[in-house]
Every structure is written in structure tokens, then in C-alpha cells.
Design a protein around this motif. Structure first.
Motif, PDB file in Angstrom:
ATOM      1  N   ASP A   1       0.836  -1.205   0.000  1.00 26.00           N
ATOM      2  CA  ASP A   1       0.000   0.000   0.000  1.00 26.00           C
ATOM      3  C   ASP A   1       0.873   1.258   0.000  1.00 26.00           C
ATOM      4  O   ASP A   1       0.607   2.210  -0.747  1.00 26.00           O
ATOM      5  CB  ASP A   1      -0.929  -0.014   1.216  1.00 26.00           C
TER       6      ASP A   1
ATOM      7  N   HIS B   1       3.998   1.476  -1.038  1.00 26.11           N
ATOM      8  CA  HIS B   1       4.703   1.502  -2.314  1.00 26.11           C
ATOM      9  C   HIS B   1       3.825   2.143  -3.386  1.00 26.11           C
ATOM     10  O   HIS B   1       4.272   3.029  -4.132  1.00 26.11           O
ATOM     11  CB  HIS B   1       5.085   0.080  -2.704  1.00 26.11           C
ATOM     12  N   ILE B   2       2.574   1.702  -3.476  1.00 27.72           N
ATOM     13  CA  ILE B   2       1.652   2.234  -4.489  1.00 27.72           C
ATOM     14  C   ILE B   2       1.439   3.726  -4.290  1.00 27.72           C
ATOM     15  O   ILE B   2       1.478   4.515  -5.252  1.00 27.72           O
ATOM     16  CB  ILE B   2       0.308   1.471  -4.427  1.00 27.72           C
ATOM     17  N   ARG B   3       1.233   4.129  -3.051  1.00 23.51           N
ATOM     18  CA  ARG B   3       0.944   5.545  -2.786  1.00 23.51           C
ATOM     19  C   ARG B   3       2.162   6.431  -3.048  1.00 23.51           C
ATOM     20  O   ARG B   3       2.033   7.533  -3.596  1.00 23.51           O
ATOM     21  CB  ARG B   3       0.456   5.697  -1.347  1.00 23.51           C
TER      22      ARG B   3
ATOM     23  N   ARG C   1       2.681   6.690  -6.806  1.00 25.17           N
ATOM     24  CA  ARG C   1       1.643   7.563  -7.374  1.00 25.17           C
ATOM     25  C   ARG C   1       1.943   9.035  -7.103  1.00 25.17           C
ATOM     26  O   ARG C   1       1.861   9.876  -8.009  1.00 25.17           O
ATOM     27  CB  ARG C   1       0.283   7.195  -6.782  1.00 25.17           C
TER      28      ARG C   1
END
Length: 503
Positions: A380, A382-384, A387
Motif C-alpha cells: 500500500d 509503495h503504491i501511494r 503515485r
């Protein structure tokens, strides 16, 4: 604890000799304020003098304010004892280390509060760790071993942990290993030290990734090796750039540190072929591959190796906690006795109760359960982070599918100044150039760890970056404008310098 003082040998009045010895111990600070002195009978027996000599010395020191006597409690060094005497001069300091031994403070060390937006690398989130389970396991092992006779343990590590590590690597990393292949260490650095002491002679060439992991470079340098940085491209370490007479190659193929790229299968095969031809060793550091966010990873080098040239190093510092100081190395048969002997010669063996508890932690499925839970949280983050960085036009994220950090290349701005300005605003990020030992990287960049950061503060912290990047550009432009122009005749004269002259 017994009080140890020395009274002057030879003749003379014993009360005065005991007085001088006690007074010197108090004034020098060897006996601290509040310390309870032994009973006169006990100290007299220790010093080989009469009880009256000790009692007389105590009375004189009480009268002079060095001691206080409390009825029914004993005699203590006074809290307000006269100040220590000053040293006459600096103490002799003739010993010096050989070159290469200088302390480099770790970016993760320090007793002060953590930054509000903490994007430092190499720090797992301790809040995710099952401390209650771990305390129960360690406590049970301590109680069990309290009933056993005091004996020394095996330098290769607790047998149950070595077997558990071999099984864990089998199902988690498809590594074929037995307990006999495993040597337990106090983390990655300890494993590298053992390997270096066994394999390297002073002057041997060691190849490391550039940019790469600075502690590994420093360790091999401290052992007298000549360390050479080898560039890394999109497929991993550039094998064609390896020095011809290299004795050892240190790589992080599963998640290159710090760029985050994965070494391709073709490059892995090329590196193994090179090592076989050159009769070199390869140290494969698989430091954080437990946390993978994409498809099945490529096989480790040690699995592809058919010539016995790979030493596979792993650690529990990222999957569990750095403070556990526990790792391992899979050692080829020909090196195993020497590595174990080096461990025995160094620190003997590790903490048996901790190693036994870790074996239970692995075999009971607790490690796999913790890795799954922590992995979801890190995915989570990593994705944020990817982004948010993707929204900043000045940054270009390097694709990464594992680990606890990402790296972004900088299109504009001064990374050193950005890091400095960020730190002032409570945002802790890292400069990619800090991982390059042989000159600045071909492209500047920033490194973002996400193990330590509060997930709720990711967007808020990274939202500060665009303004910091622009600020660094403005200051850089102003500095260039302030530089004095070079007169034409100065430029002509400068071109006349001989090669190798310093400007």
C-alpha cells in the motif's frame, strides 16, 4: 561488588596508608558518590591490615567530608565530596590504527526524535511486528535453558535454526539447501566479514555495484581489499565491466540497492559464466526479497549456480527487526569449515535463546504470517509513494517490484540542496549520490524508504517536494549568476596548462 584499592607497600603507618588509598579513589572518581563502603572488618581482611587501621581511616575521611556515616546503615561516599583533582596533562596516546578505520555514522542511528515525514531507507515498521508472540517464544527458551548446564554453543548456529532457515528458503525462495549449508550470523555485515576474512588477501580486487551498498564497500576496504565499483544498467551489474583479476563480486540481484532494478536472467547467467571462467566468488545479498509486489521472482543466483561459486547471504533485519542482529549465509562445501572457524575465532557463537526462539517462530508459521501482513502494508505504501512521485514532473520513478524503498531520477534541481531543504522542513529523504563512491551518478536522483514512514503522512510529506525542487533550482541559478566571469585572456591561459596540472 568488592572495593579494590592498593595501599602503599613497605613500612609506615597503616591507618595513613588506608586513608590515602581511599581518598585517592574518591577524588579520582573511581568510587562514586553514594557508594556504600565495605564494613571495616571486611576491608581490613581484604587489605591485610588491622580493623582499627581501617576504622581510623574512615573516621578521618568522615571528618574531612569525604564520607558520611549512617547509624545502622553503613559508611557511604558523601554526595558533596570535594571535587576531583584535575589531571596534570593529557594522557599518553601513542597508538594509532592502520588506515581505513574511521567511523561512519549510520543515517538510521541517533537518539533524537524521528523526522515527521520519515522516508529513510533500511528501516522496517516495528509497529507491525508481533512483539507479544516473540516475547513468549524468547521467554520460553530462556526458562528452558536456565535448567541446562552452562556450555558453549555451535559456532555455525543453533541446529534448529539452521534447519528452519533451510526449510524456509526452500518454500519462500525455491533455494535447495540443508541445515549443513547454513551458517548463522549476526546480520549481513557479519556474514560479509566472515567471507572476506576467509577469501581475501590484502590487495585482492573486489567488485561492488556502483551505485551500491556503502557498508559492504567499507567492510571489504577495511580488510585490505582493492574495491572497484562496476556500473549497473537496466539489466543489472554490467558483467563486461568487471575487472579481469577480480577475486570476489558483491551483488544484490533480486532488488538492486539502491536503484531497485532486478538483474535479468541473461545477465545472471553471464555473471555465473564469468565467475566460473575467472575462478571468482560471488556474494549474493538477498536483503529484502520477502516483500515482493509482482509476479514470481527470478531464481536466485545460488539456485542457478552449478559450479559452487555463490555465497547466498540473507538477513532477518527487514523481515523482522534490525535489533535482532540475526542473519545467515549459505556456504559452498569447500568453504564451510573455514567460515565456521572464522566465526568461532571472532565471537564464538550467537545468542542461543534468540536463535532457538527464531527457529520456533519460523516453524510455527509466525514468520510467514508476519511477512504476509507486513507485505500488504508495504505494498500500500509503495503504491501511494509511486503515485505521488509520479505527479511531480521533475521526478522519474525507476520501476521497482520489491523491498522497502524506491528511487526516482531527478530531471532538474540540485539533489543535495533538496535533501538539505527537506530535512529543515521535517522531511527525511536521501540523495542517490550518497550511494555512489566513484563520482556522481550519471543522473541525479532521490531515494525514498517507506518502512519507517507513517502511512497517513505519505501524501502530506511528498506534497512538499515540488516547492523544494523549485527552491533548489532558484538558489542554484542565483549561485551561478554570482560567479565571476572569466576574462578571455584567463581562458586562454587556462587552456595552456599541461595535462595533470591543478587549476
Amino acid at each position: 561488588m568488592d572495593l579494590v584499592i592498593e595501599i602503599e607497600p613497605g613500612g609506615g603507618e597503616k591507618t595513613a596508608a588506608v586513608y590515602r588509598a581511599l581518598r585517592a579513589a574518591i577524588v579520582d572518581g573511581r568510587v562514586p558518590a553514594g557508594y556504600r563502603l565495605p564494613a571495616t572488618r571486611v576491608l581490613a581482611a581484604d587489605l591485610g591490615v588491622s580493623r582499627g587501621s581501617v576504622a581510623g581511616a574512615y573516621e578521618r575521611l568522615v571528618a574531612e567530608g569525604y564520607l558520611t556515616a549512617r547509624v545502622g546503615a553503613g559508611t557511604f561516599v558523601a554526595e558533596a565530596a570535594p571535587a576531583r583533582r584535575r589531571a596534570a596533562g593529557p594522557a599518553p596516546d601513542p597508538l594509532r590504527p592502520r588506515p581505513g578505520w574511521s567511523l561512519t555514522p549510520l543515517p538510521t542511528s541517533g537518539e533524537g526524535p524521528a523526522p515527521r515525514y520519515d522516508f529513510r531507507t533500511g528501516i522496517p515498521d516495528a509497529r507491525l511486528f508481533p512483539f507479544d508472540t516473540w516475547r513468549r517464544l524468547v521467554g520460553a527458551e530462556l526458562r528452558l535453558r536456565a535448567n541446562n548446564p552452562g556450555t558453549y554453543a555451535e559456532p555455525s548456529g543453533h541446529p534448529a535454526l539452521r534447519a528452519a532457515v533451510a526449510r524456509y528458503l526452500g518454500y519462500a525462495r525455491s533455494v535447495r539447501a540443508t541445515a549443513g549449508d547454513v551458517v548463522v550470523t549476526n546480520g549481513t555485515q557479519h556474514a560479509l566479514d566472515l567471507i572476506g576474512r576467509v577469501l581475501l588477501r590484502p590487495g585482492d580486487v573486489v567488485a561492488v555495484e556502483e551505485p551500491g551498498y556503502p557498508p559492504a564497500r567499507r567492510l571489504f576496504t577495511s580488510l585490505g581489499a582493492r574495491v572497484v565499483g562496476v556500473p549497473v544498467d537496466e539489466q543489472g551489474l554490467v558483467v563486461s565491466a568487471l575487472p579481469a583479476h577480480c577475486r570476489l563480486v558483491y551483488v544484490t540481484p533480486s532488488h538492486q540497492f539502491p536503484l531497485g532494478r532486478v538483474m535479468s536472467l541473461a545477465r545472471r547467467q553471464e555473471l555465473l559464466g564469468w565467475a566460473r571462467k575467472r575462478q571468482a566468488a560471488i556474494v549474493e545479498d538477498d536483503y529484502d526479497s520477502e516483500f515482493r509486489f509482482s509476479a514470481r521472482p527470478l531464481e536466485p543466483l545460488c539456485t542457478l549456480d552449478r559450479s559452487g561459486r555463490v555465497l547466498y547471504v540473507g538477513t532477518f533485519s527487514k523481515s523482522m527487526l534490525p535489533s535482532l542482529r540475526t542473519g545467515f549465509v549459505l556456504v559452498p562445501p569447500g568453504l564451510r569449515p573455514a567460515i565456521v572457524a572464522a566465526r568461532q575465532a571472532g565471537d564464538g557463537y550467537g545468542q542461543v535463546a534468540v536463535q532457538a526462539a527464531l527457529a520456533r517462530f519460523i516453524d510455527d508459521g509466525q514468520l510467514a504470517r508476519h511477512v504476509r501482513k507486513a507485505g500488504r502494508s508495504y505494498l500500500d505504501r509503495h503504491i501511494r509513494i509511486v503515485r505521488e512521485i509520479g505527479r511531480i514532473s521533475a521526478l522519474d520513478v525507476i520501476p521497482s517490484a520489491a523491498g522497502l524503498h524506491v528511487t526516482a531520477l531527478l530531471e532538474r534541481g540540485d539533489p543535495a540542496r533538496i535533501v538539505m531543504l527537506a530535512r529543515r522542513s521535517g522531511l527525511e529523504i536521501e540523495n542517490l549520490a550518497d550511494y555512489a563512491a566513484e563520482g556522481p551518478p550519471s543522473r541525479p536522483g532521490l531515494v525514498f524508504g517507506y518502512g519507517a514512514v507513517d502511512p497517513d503522512l505519505i501524501e502530506e510529506g511528498l506534497a512538499r517536494l515540488p516547492a523544494l525542487i523549485e527552491d533548489s533550482q532558484r538558489r542554484d541559478g542565483q549561485a551561478q549568476q554570482r560567479r565571476p566571469a572569466v576574462e578571455p585572456e584567463q581562458r586562454d591561459h587556462r587552456h595552456e596548462r599541461e595535462p595533470g596540472d591543478h587549476p
